[in-house]
Design an enzyme around this catalytic site. Structure first.
Site, PDB file in Angstrom:
ATOM      1  N   GLY A 244       0.817  -1.204   0.000  1.00  0.00           N
ATOM      2  CA  GLY A 244       0.000   0.000   0.000  1.00  0.00           C
ATOM      3  C   GLY A 244       0.851   1.254   0.000  1.00  0.00           C
ATOM      4  O   GLY A 244       2.047   1.206   0.277  1.00  0.00           O
TER       5      GLY A 244
ATOM      6  N   THR B  47       2.988  -0.096   8.842  1.00  0.00           N
ATOM      7  CA  THR B  47       3.779  -0.294  10.051  1.00  0.00           C
ATOM      8  C   THR B  47       2.863  -0.451  11.256  1.00  0.00           C
ATOM      9  O   THR B  47       3.068  -1.311  12.108  1.00  0.00           O
ATOM     10  CB  THR B  47       4.710   0.910  10.265  1.00  0.00           C
ATOM     11  OG1 THR B  47       5.378   1.182   9.038  1.00  0.00           O
ATOM     12  CG2 THR B  47       5.722   0.636  11.344  1.00  0.00           C
TER      13      THR B  47
ATOM     14  N   HIS C  33      -7.307  31.882 -15.278  1.00  0.00           N
ATOM     15  CA  HIS C  33      -7.143  30.436 -15.431  1.00  0.00           C
ATOM     16  C   HIS C  33      -8.047  29.694 -14.438  1.00  0.00           C
ATOM     17  O   HIS C  33      -8.814  28.806 -14.818  1.00  0.00           O
ATOM     18  CB  HIS C  33      -5.666  30.075 -15.205  1.00  0.00           C
ATOM     19  CG  HIS C  33      -5.367  28.613 -15.264  1.00  0.00           C
ATOM     20  ND1 HIS C  33      -4.721  28.024 -16.328  1.00  0.00           N
ATOM     21  CD2 HIS C  33      -5.622  27.612 -14.386  1.00  0.00           C
ATOM     22  CE1 HIS C  33      -4.599  26.727 -16.097  1.00  0.00           C
ATOM     23  NE2 HIS C  33      -5.134  26.451 -14.925  1.00  0.00           N
ATOM     24  N   GLU C  34      -7.960  30.087 -13.178  1.00  0.00           N
ATOM     25  CA  GLU C  34      -8.748  29.386 -12.160  1.00  0.00           C
ATOM     26  C   GLU C  34     -10.238  29.610 -12.357  1.00  0.00           C
ATOM     27  O   GLU C  34     -11.037  28.686 -12.223  1.00  0.00           O
ATOM     28  CB  GLU C  34      -8.326  29.822 -10.754  1.00  0.00           C
ATOM     29  CG  GLU C  34      -6.876  29.472 -10.399  1.00  0.00           C
ATOM     30  CD  GLU C  34      -6.551  28.006 -10.605  1.00  0.00           C
ATOM     31  OE1 GLU C  34      -7.453  27.152 -10.509  1.00  0.00           O
ATOM     32  OE2 GLU C  34      -5.369  27.706 -10.898  1.00  0.00           O
TER      33      GLU C  34
ATOM     34  N   ASP D  83      -2.994  20.268 -15.571  1.00  0.00           N
ATOM     35  CA  ASP D  83      -4.355  20.056 -16.063  1.00  0.00           C
ATOM     36  C   ASP D  83      -4.336  19.169 -17.292  1.00  0.00           C
ATOM     37  O   ASP D  83      -5.138  18.251 -17.436  1.00  0.00           O
ATOM     38  CB  ASP D  83      -4.992  21.392 -16.489  1.00  0.00           C
ATOM     39  CG  ASP D  83      -5.039  22.384 -15.345  1.00  0.00           C
ATOM     40  OD1 ASP D  83      -5.030  21.947 -14.190  1.00  0.00           O
ATOM     41  OD2 ASP D  83      -5.084  23.593 -15.634  1.00  0.00           O
TER      42      ASP D  83
ATOM     43  N   GLY E  80       2.108   5.710   4.395  1.00  0.00           N
ATOM     44  CA  GLY E  80       1.205   6.376   5.329  1.00  0.00           C
ATOM     45  C   GLY E  80      -0.155   5.739   5.464  1.00  0.00           C
ATOM     46  O   GLY E  80      -1.028   6.252   6.141  1.00  0.00           O
ATOM     47  N   THR E  81      -0.361   4.586   4.818  1.00  0.00           N
ATOM     48  CA  THR E  81      -1.666   3.947   4.911  1.00  0.00           C
ATOM     49  C   THR E  81      -1.774   3.086   6.165  1.00  0.00           C
ATOM     50  O   THR E  81      -2.829   2.521   6.433  1.00  0.00           O
ATOM     51  CB  THR E  81      -1.957   3.069   3.676  1.00  0.00           C
ATOM     52  OG1 THR E  81      -0.794   2.292   3.389  1.00  0.00           O
ATOM     53  CG2 THR E  81      -2.314   3.908   2.478  1.00  0.00           C
ATOM     54  N   GLY E  82      -0.681   2.961   6.891  1.00  0.00           N
ATOM     55  CA  GLY E  82      -0.765   2.246   8.167  1.00  0.00           C
ATOM     56  C   GLY E  82      -0.181   0.848   8.149  1.00  0.00           C
ATOM     57  O   GLY E  82      -0.559   0.019   8.964  1.00  0.00           O
TER      58      GLY E  82
HETATM   59  P1  ADP Z   1       3.127   3.118   6.448  1.00  0.00           P
HETATM   60  O1  ADP Z   1       3.936   2.145   7.237  1.00  0.00           O
HETATM   61  O2  ADP Z   1       2.066   2.482   5.627  1.00  0.00           O
HETATM   62  O3  ADP Z   1       3.919   4.106   5.665  1.00  0.00           O
HETATM   63  P2  ADP Z   1       2.448   4.015   9.051  1.00  0.00           P
HETATM   64  O4  ADP Z   1       1.920   2.779   9.636  1.00  0.00           O
HETATM   65  O5  ADP Z   1       3.845   4.377   9.401  1.00  0.00           O
HETATM   66  O6  ADP Z   1       2.306   3.994   7.485  1.00  0.00           O
HETATM   67  O7  ADP Z   1       1.480   5.206   9.423  1.00  0.00           O
HETATM   68  C1  ADP Z   1       1.943   6.410   9.936  1.00  0.00           C
HETATM   69  C2  ADP Z   1       0.971   6.960  10.954  1.00  0.00           C
HETATM   70  O8  ADP Z   1      -0.250   7.284  10.327  1.00  0.00           O
HETATM   71  C3  ADP Z   1       0.623   5.987  12.033  1.00  0.00           C
HETATM   72  O9  ADP Z   1       1.526   6.019  13.074  1.00  0.00           O
HETATM   73  C4  ADP Z   1      -0.756   6.445  12.459  1.00  0.00           C
HETATM   74  O10 ADP Z   1      -0.653   7.511  13.361  1.00  0.00           O
HETATM   75  C5  ADP Z   1      -1.323   6.991  11.178  1.00  0.00           C
HETATM   76  N1  ADP Z   1      -2.191   6.002  10.534  1.00  0.00           N
HETATM   77  C6  ADP Z   1      -1.998   5.450   9.331  1.00  0.00           C
HETATM   78  N2  ADP Z   1      -2.993   4.605   9.023  1.00  0.00           N
HETATM   79  C7  ADP Z   1      -3.819   4.599  10.069  1.00  0.00           C
HETATM   80  C8  ADP Z   1      -5.042   3.911  10.364  1.00  0.00           C
HETATM   81  N3  ADP Z   1      -5.602   3.051   9.500  1.00  0.00           N
HETATM   82  N4  ADP Z   1      -5.631   4.153  11.538  1.00  0.00           N
HETATM   83  C9  ADP Z   1      -5.085   5.022  12.412  1.00  0.00           C
HETATM   84  N5  ADP Z   1      -3.956   5.684  12.206  1.00  0.00           N
HETATM   85  C10 ADP Z   1      -3.319   5.497  11.047  1.00  0.00           C
HETATM   86 ZN    ZN Z   2      -5.402  24.667 -13.934  1.00  0.00          ZN
END
Ligand code: ADP
Ligand code: ZN
Length: 659
Positions: free
Chosen positions: A234, A241, A455-456, A532, A237-239
């Site tokens: 994924g 870890t 433009h906008e 765009d 930042g999708t969680g």
């Molecule tokens: P990845 O490993 O996918 O890059 P992380 O697990 O490091 O992302 O996510 C970073 C932070 O974002 C987490 O510590 C948490 O605070 C927040 N976060 C990401 N996904 C979630 C989730 N599904 N629920 C709650 N917090 C989340």
């Molecule tokens: Zn534009």
């Protein structure tokens, strides 16, 4: 709580594949080291002589005597290395730090008595207390012995770590890359599934692993083999870890982690030894979770095309060997994270290794709402906070963005001296975190500002004047750090998974509306429209090759999505001639939409001017303000016919759609 088991001495091991290249590498390293040492020596030398000699100049003994007789001398000091330091009367007037000093060598076995007597007569101060001056020996030590010793030290350090890696097994030092690629261990992560919002499917897949960690014997007894590892796939930042930690937390087992990117640019052999240590440690305390973040950094397909990367290859080999080697019934599970599974070496994905793939998607509306809930759990919220609205506005944001957003909002509330976070805090942070920070300082020329404004408004008007569109919620010409000079935000009324052809056409026209306005008003084309155009082209291509929306090809799919879990990159699967005909079709679609947008703007030129000027003044206007203008104009034109209702805007929620 992080424990770093890197101090464990890696075991001896026989030479491995890739070691022969060490010789090459070490020769290079030695050359670099020698050069460094030479440069250091020169530097130290120059520095030392500058410091020690700048204020001293030598004169002969007889010159000294002449100066003495001429009464030019203020005072004299006898230094430890048989020198006489002479301060003239002239120099004595200078501040001490700027005095330049003469010196002369003392004649060996010189009887000082007559000299000091004469000086007393002439009223010259002298100091027989020996002054400690840097002796030539000290000079020699500082400028030559020290650098050489330093170099020797460095050298033997390097040699030792190399010998160790080459199988000599001297142990001890781990080389220069030592502080990188740390293995982290947490006895208990304290994270549970409750801390991970949404991601229900991923959690479901992981439940089995947790059960296995709780009770490996149960599985062993029946002869079932669990996969040794699972790949969490994924966007950042999708969680991923967080999920891995939650698995460890739920199973109440230690969590070992290491990041693939730490291995890049490391000395050969260190990565492999680190992997070995990681598995040894985990095995000692099994059951345990091993988490390898950014596994693509080590697990990238081995290609010899560019000469390969010995270090990575060796680390990967070691990883494969460890995965195959460990006894899964002991309860060690490896979770690895990547956002680019397609570049992973096939060997990693083979059965018995990372053959399970768990998708960790960007959260949908409900997921975003839950994530906001999780992160606002310990935050004081004001009455007016509506997390549903925030969730709606943040389509495309990942969990990390939302966590960041909440924190920014809390910080803002504190800055404002409030006791609780209110809706405005959240909305403002949304712009800071997700849409990029407002760059008030960026200076555009007046002309540029006018162009951006038109433009906008071009985008906004093309959308606002039609049905099947998402209401515009905000138009701004305040530049953002994302690089956009301005943007128009459209807010979807609800999350949509299906779009009609009409809607997509309007979207195309809206995307091209910016360029159309520039062309209509100024007769010029600017680079501001490049994003765009890119997005419009992408959409048009999908309509033609994937959605079966062109007249020419009808229902025929010309391309397929090669990896639906990633960027959705596609592959054309049709004849070359068909592909070029498709390109023509895409071009036709785009130019058709561009003409429509231009015509619309030309027909509403007055309105366009009006709003663009208003935007130029205010820099940011809401969708409501836009609609006031649009509706007033419609009123004027149609003489009483009611304005269409589907263009009502909601200024409180915005998507980061930037056009
Ligand atoms: P990845 O490993 O996918 O890059 P992380 O697990 O490091 O992302 O996510 C970073 C932070 O974002 C987490 O510590 C948490 O605070 C927040 N976060 C990401 N996904 C979630 C989730 N599904 N629920 C709650 N917090 C989340
Ligand atoms: Zn534009």
């Amino acid at each position: 709580m992080n424990q770093d088991p890197k101090n464990q001495k890696p075991n001896n091991r026989p030479p491995q594949k890739g070691d022969n290249s060490d010789n090459n590498r070490s020769a290079r390293t030695i050359a670099i080291l020698v050069i460094c040492a030479l440069v250091a020596t020169l530097l130290i030398n120059t520095l030392y002589s500058t410091i020690s000699n700048s204020r001293f100049s030598q004169i002969s003994y007889s010159e000294f005597l002449t100066m003495l007789e001429n009464g030019e001398i203020d005072s004299v000091e006898f230094s430890s290395n048989d020198r006489i330091l002479i301060l003239t009367k002239e120099q004595a007037l200078q501040p001490a730090s700027q005095q330049s000093i003469y010196y002369t060598g003392m004649i060996p076995n010189l009887d000082l008595a007559p000299l000091t007597e004469r000086m007393t007569q002439l009223g010259v101060d002298y100091d027989t207390e020996i002054v400690e001056e840097a002796s030539p020996i000290v000079t020699f030590i500082v400028s030559w012995i020290l650098p050489v010793a330093l170099m020797y030290g460095l050298f033997s350090l390097l040699m030792r770590s190399m010998t160790k890696r080459m199988g000599g097994g001297m142990g001890g030092l781990g080389g220069i890359g030592e502080n990188k690629a740390k293995v982290y261990m947490e006895k208990s992560t304290g994270v549970t599934f409750a801390d991970v919002a949404g991601q229900d499917e991923a959690k479901e897949s992981l439940v089995e692993i947790i059960d296995f960690l709780h009770n490996p014997q149960k599985y062993a007894a029946i002869g079932a083999k669990l996969p040794k590892g699972a790949l969490l796939v994924g966007s950042p930042g999708t969680g991923k870890t967080l999920l891995a930690k939650a698995v460890a937390g739920e199973a109440n087992v230690p969590f070992f982690s290491i990041s693939g990117s730490d291995f890049v640019e490391m000395f050969v052999g260190v990565g492999a030894s680190r992997v070995r240590t990681l598995f040894q440690e985990a095995n000692k305390v099994a059951p345990a979770i091993i988490f390898i973040d950014e596994i693509d950094a080590i697990g990238r397909t081995r290609d010899s095309k560019f000469g390969g990367n010995d270090e990575r290859e060796q680390t990967l080999n070691q990883l494969l060997a460890e995965i195959d080697g460990f006894d899964s019934s002991k309860g060690v599970v490896i979770l690895a994270a990547t956002n680019r599974p397609e570049i992973l070496d096939k060997a990693l994905l083979r059965a018995g290794r990372f053959d399970r793939r768990i998708i960790v998607d960007r959260p949908n509306l409900a997921g975003r709402y839950q994530t906001l809930r999780v992160h606002t759990k310990n935050i004081k919220l004001a009455e007016d906070v509506d997390l549903h609205k925030i969730a709606q506005a943040t389509a495309g944001a990942v969990g990390a963005d939302l966590a960041n957003l909440v924190n920014e909002a809390a910080l803002r509330a504190v800055r404002m001296g409030r006791k609780a976070v209110n809706q405005q805090d959240l909305l403002t942070s949304f712009e800071v975190v997700i849409a990029g920070t407002e760059k008030k300082g960026t200076v555009l020329t007046d002309m540029e500002k006018r162009i951006v404004s038109y433009h906008e408004v071009g985008h906004a008007l093309v959308a606002a004047l039609q049905k099947h569109t998402q209401p515009v919620s905000k138009i701004t010409i305040v530049p953002h750090t994302s690089g956009a000079l301005g943007y128009t935000m459209q807010m979807p009324e609800e999350e949509k998974f299906l779009n009609s052809k009409e809607e997509l056409l309007v979207e195309l026209q809206t995307l091209l509306g910016g360029r159309a306005a520039e062309q209509t008003v100024f007769g010029i084309q600017t680079t501001g429209a490049s994003n765009d155009i890119e997005r419009a082209t992408e959409l048009a291509r999908k309509m033609v090759t994937q959605y079966g929306m062109s007249e020419k090809f009808g229902l025929m799919a010309l391309s397929s999505v090669s990896n639906p879990y990633l960027d959705g990159s596609t592959m054309m699967n049709c004849a070359d001639s068909t592909a070029s005909a498709a390109d023509e079709e895409i071009q036709k679609l785009l130019s058709g939409c561009y003409e429509t947008a231009k015509k619309l703007l030309q027909e509403n030129r007055e309105l366009l001017d009006e709003i663009a000027l208003y935007l130029l003044q205010k820099e940011t206007i809401t969708g409501d303000e836009l609609m006031t203008y649009v509706n007033a104009s419609k009123q004027r034109l149609t003489d009483g016919e009611p304005a269409s209702a589907d263009a009502s805007a909601d200024a409180s929620g915005e998507t980061p759609a930037q056009q």
